[in-house]
Motif scaffolding. Structure first.
Motif, PDB file in Angstrom:
ATOM      1  N   LEU A 191      41.835  37.806  31.745  1.00  0.00           N
ATOM      2  CA  LEU A 191      41.254  37.914  33.088  1.00  0.00           C
ATOM      3  C   LEU A 191      42.335  37.876  34.162  1.00  0.00           C
ATOM      4  O   LEU A 191      42.318  38.680  35.098  1.00  0.00           O
ATOM      5  CB  LEU A 191      40.252  36.787  33.315  1.00  0.00           C
ATOM      6  N   ARG A 192      43.270  36.961  34.040  1.00  0.00           N
ATOM      7  CA  ARG A 192      44.324  36.849  35.052  1.00  0.00           C
ATOM      8  C   ARG A 192      45.212  38.090  35.085  1.00  0.00           C
ATOM      9  O   ARG A 192      45.542  38.604  36.158  1.00  0.00           O
ATOM     10  CB  ARG A 192      45.173  35.602  34.790  1.00  0.00           C
ATOM     11  N   ALA A 193      45.591  38.572  33.913  1.00  0.00           N
ATOM     12  CA  ALA A 193      46.461  39.752  33.855  1.00  0.00           C
ATOM     13  C   ALA A 193      45.751  40.994  34.380  1.00  0.00           C
ATOM     14  O   ALA A 193      46.350  41.830  35.072  1.00  0.00           O
ATOM     15  CB  ALA A 193      46.937  39.978  32.419  1.00  0.00           C
ATOM     16  N   ALA A 194      44.468  41.137  34.060  1.00  0.00           N
ATOM     17  CA  ALA A 194      43.696  42.293  34.530  1.00  0.00           C
ATOM     18  C   ALA A 194      43.500  42.256  36.029  1.00  0.00           C
ATOM     19  O   ALA A 194      43.550  43.296  36.702  1.00  0.00           O
ATOM     20  CB  ALA A 194      42.341  42.319  33.822  1.00  0.00           C
ATOM     21  N   GLU A 195      43.285  41.070  36.570  1.00  0.00           N
ATOM     22  CA  GLU A 195      43.068  40.949  38.016  1.00  0.00           C
ATOM     23  C   GLU A 195      44.281  41.428  38.802  1.00  0.00           C
ATOM     24  O   GLU A 195      44.146  42.038  39.856  1.00  0.00           O
ATOM     25  CB  GLU A 195      42.760  39.492  38.362  1.00  0.00           C
TER      26      GLU A 195
END
Length: 280
Positions: A96-100
């Motif tokens: 989630l963090r990397a995609a955001e």
């Protein structure tokens, strides 16, 4: 001499499904004929169980599926998982963090459900996934806060992350590469993520163990990069006519494309030779 084929594993998108996401009627006929010859047919796909339900009436002879790119082995008759590999919660949060950071669209999948952000579900064209818009609207659960929803879950099996560009995808892949995850670059700019060691090949091997069928007695049919592992692992590897050159190079045979019953033609050639009902 190759072993007699006992199981045919078939990819969905670009293989079993035509460009319009329907199934050629001749393909249904040919799979039924293979079953009559004692050959088991199974899905081997990145799709989730809910994303296959619309095809199960047409292909009611197919009992098993290697789903979610190998993370889930499923029995459609008994409606239960035979085997599954979850993504750890720390990996889910890292995804989630990397995609955001790349303004990507994340699609998390479990055995029975899939989740996307509510504000993104109708915007697949922005992520080069317009042909899947209807599928997402029919099967994915839109949630207002994907991060909060995923903190409640311990059953996530796969993540599909859709990007605006291949460059954004590579940035995310680099950021996640040290984690215990498996990655496949698919579609125009999608990253499929499962637990480390999971692939269509590992899933197909597990299905073979459940059925008592070795991989040397399996024929696999596919068209994309996410099919390479299974095609390299089986006794008979078939590339669709619409596949790329890298995939065709590792296969034993290249059949017709997905709009012209390539799957059925390969099944006729290798599983039902001489059958009078299977003439070209």
């Amino acid at each position: 001499m190759k072993d007699m084929i006992r199981l045919v594993a078939v990819d969905m998108d670009g293989t079993l499904l035509k460009t319009d996401k329907s199934i050629h009627p001749d393909t249904v006929r040919d799979i039924k004929e293979a079953e009559r010859h004692g050959v088991i047919a199974a899905f081997c796909t990145g799709r989730a169980v809910p994303e296959l339900k619309g095809f199960l009436d047409t292909l009611s002879m197919i009992r098993y599926g290697v789903c979610l790119a190998g993370a889930l082995i499923y029995d459609f008759y008994e409606k239960r998982a035979l085997h599954k590999r979850v993504l750890g919660s720390l990996c889910v949060q890292s995804i989630l963090r990397a995609a955001e950071k790349e303004d990507a669209m994340v699609h998390f999948l479990t055995e029975t459900d899939s989740f996307v952000r509510a504000d993104q579900i109708n915007r697949l064209s922005e992520y080069n996934m317009a042909s899947y818009q209807r599928l997402y609207q029919e099967t994915a659960l839109p949630v207002s806060d994907l991060n909060s929803e995923m903190q409640k879950r311990r059953d996530v099996l796969k993540a599909n992350v859709h990007f605006h560009s291949t460059e954004d995808r590579q940035e995310c892949l680099d950021a996640l590469s040290a984690l215990p995850l498996s990655f496949i670059c698919s579609e125009a700019s999608t990253l499929e993520i499962t637990a480390k060691g999971v692939s269509k090949a590992s899933g197909l091997s597990m299905l073979g163990l459940c059925l008592g069928i070795p991989l040397k007695s399996v024929m696999a049919i596919g068209d994309g990069n996410n099919d390479l592992s299974m095609l390299r692992s089986v006794g008979t590897a078939i590339a669709m006519g619409n596949a790329g050159p890298e995939l065709k190079a590792v296969c034993d045979y290249v059949t017709d494309d997905n709009d012209n019953n390539g799957v059925g033609k390969a099944i006729r050639r290798f599983c039902c030779p001489g059958s009078p009902s299977m003439s070209e």
